[in-house]
Design a protein around this motif. Structure first.
Motif, PDB file in Angstrom:
ATOM      1  N   UNK A  82       0.832  -1.208   0.000  1.00 50.04           N
ATOM      2  CA  UNK A  82       0.000   0.000   0.000  1.00 50.04           C
ATOM      3  C   UNK A  82       0.866   1.257   0.000  1.00 50.04           C
ATOM      4  N   UNK A  83       1.887   1.271   0.846  1.00 49.20           N
ATOM      5  CA  UNK A  83       2.778   2.432   0.907  1.00 49.20           C
ATOM      6  C   UNK A  83       3.565   2.563  -0.389  1.00 49.20           C
ATOM      7  N   UNK A  84       3.993   1.431  -0.956  1.00 50.51           N
ATOM      8  CA  UNK A  84       4.748   1.468  -2.207  1.00 50.51           C
ATOM      9  C   UNK A  84       3.924   2.063  -3.338  1.00 50.51           C
ATOM     10  N   UNK A  85       2.659   1.660  -3.430  1.00 52.56           N
ATOM     11  CA  UNK A  85       1.790   2.210  -4.485  1.00 52.56           C
ATOM     12  C   UNK A  85       1.639   3.714  -4.323  1.00 52.56           C
ATOM     13  N   UNK A  86       1.468   4.155  -3.109  1.00 52.46           N
ATOM     14  CA  UNK A  86       1.325   5.589  -2.853  1.00 52.46           C
ATOM     15  C   UNK A  86       2.613   6.331  -3.192  1.00 52.46           C
ATOM     16  N   UNK A  87       3.746   5.717  -2.892  1.00 51.37           N
ATOM     17  CA  UNK A  87       5.032   6.348  -3.161  1.00 51.37           C
ATOM     18  C   UNK A  87       5.288   6.469  -4.660  1.00 51.37           C
ATOM     19  N   UNK A 166      -8.116   6.729   0.021  1.00 50.53           N
ATOM     20  CA  UNK A 166      -7.665   6.812  -1.369  1.00 50.53           C
ATOM     21  C   UNK A 166      -8.810   7.231  -2.283  1.00 50.53           C
ATOM     22  N   UNK A 167      -9.988   6.641  -2.097  1.00 50.08           N
ATOM     23  CA  UNK A 167     -11.142   6.997  -2.931  1.00 50.08           C
ATOM     24  C   UNK A 167     -11.537   8.452  -2.719  1.00 50.08           C
ATOM     25  N   UNK A 168     -11.465   8.916  -1.487  1.00 53.35           N
ATOM     26  CA  UNK A 168     -11.795  10.313  -1.194  1.00 53.35           C
ATOM     27  C   UNK A 168     -10.831  11.250  -1.900  1.00 53.35           C
ATOM     28  N   UNK A 172     -11.633  14.761  -7.547  1.00 53.18           N
ATOM     29  CA  UNK A 172     -11.155  16.154  -7.628  1.00 53.18           C
ATOM     30  C   UNK A 172     -11.998  17.120  -6.798  1.00 53.18           C
ATOM     31  N   UNK A 173     -13.271  16.804  -6.590  1.00 50.06           N
ATOM     32  CA  UNK A 173     -14.131  17.697  -5.822  1.00 50.06           C
ATOM     33  C   UNK A 173     -13.715  17.776  -4.354  1.00 50.06           C
ATOM     34  N   UNK A 174     -12.907  16.812  -3.902  1.00 51.08           N
ATOM     35  CA  UNK A 174     -12.499  16.790  -2.502  1.00 51.08           C
ATOM     36  C   UNK A 174     -11.128  17.416  -2.267  1.00 51.08           C
TER      37      UNK A 174
END
Length: 271
Positions: A82-87, A166-168, A172-174
């Motif tokens: 999860x952290x790798x994907x975000x990185x 992640x979905x939030x 773009x509206x968020x």
């Protein structure tokens, strides 16, 4: 396993973690992305912890050793991936960005030693896994099943919290807003809560009701230490300081409505 063999294994684990975090420092210096630090740390705890869990005892491998190793590996793979994907998507972890601002030109040197402290923290958690796995009671007990259930719930809960955030953020509206949906409506850091909950599973594996495995009480170090880290040291304090700087009054209002760590009843209506 003799006391000498256990001491040698733990010493080897400590040295391995120190070297791994030195590599993590080098990766951060080369890429400029601090997310790889936490990725490597997560994988190292799971890998070294599972290796110690699977070290054969006098009677070979027990089902408990295999179960604990599998659960520790599952936790590590999910969190690290999860952290790798975000990185890979880019962006700097606000906690490390704050340290960069604080340390200035000494950032590189101080980061190296900071990561060695993280290696020491990883050692506490790896030892927790090892002690839990090597409980000498041969058969699996109801307590072991309870521990597996708690850790499974923790892994799934942390994944759900990460996916909701992640979905939030993907909407773009968020942009510029504070996530207050799903689990995030009841805890400001549900991912941290489930991370801590996972370490609460190991005392179920390690502690015997008849007190025949006294060292099993050392597994309490995992949840106690993780709570201290997340709530008082490198988790909530640094992240919330960043949120106050970047979201201001919006985050302050969110903080007044929602518990910091343990999920609970909201204190007021969402504005």
């Amino acid at each position: 396993m003799s006391e000498l063999e256990a001491a040698i294994l733990l010493a080897g684990a400590g040295m391995a973690l120190s070297v791994i975090m030195a590599v993590a420092w080098r990766v951060q210096q080369s890429t400029g992305q601090s997310g790889w630090i936490d990725t490597i740390w997560s994988f190292s705890v799971g890998t070294v912890g599972a290796a110690l869990a699977l070290w054969p005892g006098e009677d070979g491998l027990s089902l408990r050793q295999i179960l604990v190793a599998a659960l520790a590996a599952a936790w590590s793979l999910r969190l690290g991936a999860s952290i790798a994907r975000r990185t890979i998507k880019g962006g700097e972890d606000p906690r490390y960005a704050a340290l960069y601002e604080q340390w200035g030109e000494n950032y590189s040197r101080r980061l190296f030693w900071f990561l060695q402290i993280q290696a020491a923290a990883a050692f506490v958690l790896v030892a927790t896994i090892a002690v839990a796995a090597h409980n000498p009671v041969t058969e699996l007990r109801l307590a072991d099943m309870a521990g597996a259930f708690v850790l499974a719930i923790a892994i799934l809960g942390e994944r759900l919290a990460d996916n909701q955030l992640r979905d939030f953020r993907s909407n773009p509206a968020n942009r510029g807003k504070v996530c207050e949906t799903g689990l995030w409506a009841y805890s400001r850091h549900p991912n941290y809560f489930f991370e801590w909950l996972g370490w609460c599973a190991y005392p179920f594996f390690g502690i015997n009701a008849d007190l025949t495995y006294p060292i099993g009480f050392a597994t309490l170090a995992g949840p106690v230490f993780m709570y201290w880290l997340l709530v008082h040291v490198s988790g909530i304090p640094l992240l919330e300081a960043h949120m106050l700087r970047s979201r201001g009054a919006q985050f302050e209002a969110y903080r007044s409505r929602v518990n910091a760590f343990f999920p609970g009843v909201r204190k007021g209506a969402r504005s």
